[in-house]
Design a protein around this motif. Structure first.
Motif: not given
Length: 265
Positions: A25-39
């Motif tokens: 199954d695809p993993s719900p967790t993902k990679h980020q470096r400095a930030f993640v944003d929802i808008s």
């Protein structure tokens, strides 16, 4: 979600795809470096992190989105079975008690509500990760020096004395060594070249669209060359009358240039 990646901004769907019949199954967790944003384009919420590269954007039943930040990712054994995303083992199930990360931990992250979209976030996220450190080059009103001078006749200790610093100068209150426009061209490296005496400047287009970038240098420049990541010269760039260089940059493209300063005579 929009997350900072390596030389690019990564856009990901919040909802996972249908996975009927998939081996994993695809993993719900993902990679980020400095930030993640929802808008929604008009307002948003960002998580800025220092060394915490994993997040999850989770859709709730009422339709809202929750941002999750991984603080510790601990495992008790390698290749465990009955995982949420993998039902078979991938190797020997060796125990790894140290990977449970026991002990006390300190984490640093910031929560940033904002107007607009991710473009309101990325510069503040980079400043949060790499803040400016201001310090004086000297440690006082003068440099204290203790010299020991060998005199053949009787060995004499030269007395301790002060050498005052010269604080005169002509630089303005505000000045940049290298600046780039538009701001979506992110400067990622500034260093001496490996094999020559030039200055290597590297940047990348954080967007997926083409742009025309202008680099301005705060020192006299003799010549500017386009190079690859290996610092191999690809051709000379035209130097403007105001010490600027303009060049096209494709979407998510990484550009490297070598700047040759003018030598003092």
């Amino acid at each position: 979600s929009h997350a900072d990646g390596h030389f690019a901004l990564i856009e990901r769907e919040v909802d996972l795809p249908e996975v009927t019949g998939w081996e994993e199954d695809p993993s719900p967790t993902k990679h980020q470096r400095a930030f993640v944003d929802i808008s929604d384009g008009g307002a948003g919420l960002a998580l800025l992190n220092r060394g915490l590269p994993e997040y999850e954007a989770r859709r709730e039943e009422e339709g809202t989105v929750t941002l999750c930040l991984t603080l510790l990712r601990c495992v008790g054994r390698l290749s465990g079975g009955q995982l949420l995303t993998r039902r078979r083992r991938a190797g020997m199930p060796l125990t790894t008690p140290g990977a449970q990360c026991p002990g006390s931990h300190t984490f640093e992250y910031a929560i940033l509500p904002h107007e607009g979209n991710w473009q309101s976030v990325f510069q503040r996220a980079y400043n949060y990760n790499m803040p400016v450190h201001a310090t004086r080059a000297d440690i006082g009103e003068g440099m204290k020096v203790s010299e020991l001078q060998l005199i053949q006749e009787d060995m004499e200790l030269i007395r301790r004395h002060e050498l005052p610093w010269d604080r005169s100068g002509t630089l303005p209150d505000r000045k940049s060594l290298v600046s780039a426009k538009p701001r979506v061209l992110v400067l990622s490296a500034l260093k001496r070249s490996e094999d020559r005496k030039g200055l290597i400047v590297r940047g990348y287009n954080i967007t997926d669209g083409p742009l025309e970038a202008t680099l301005r240098f705060g020192f006299p420049v003799q010549a500017v060359y386009r190079t690859n990541l290996n610092e191999q010269t690809q051709g000379e760039l035209e130097l403007g009358s105001e010490g600027t260089v303009t060049l096209p940059v494709g979407g998510h493209e990484v550009v490297t240039i070598e700047v040759i300063p003018q030598r003092k005579r």
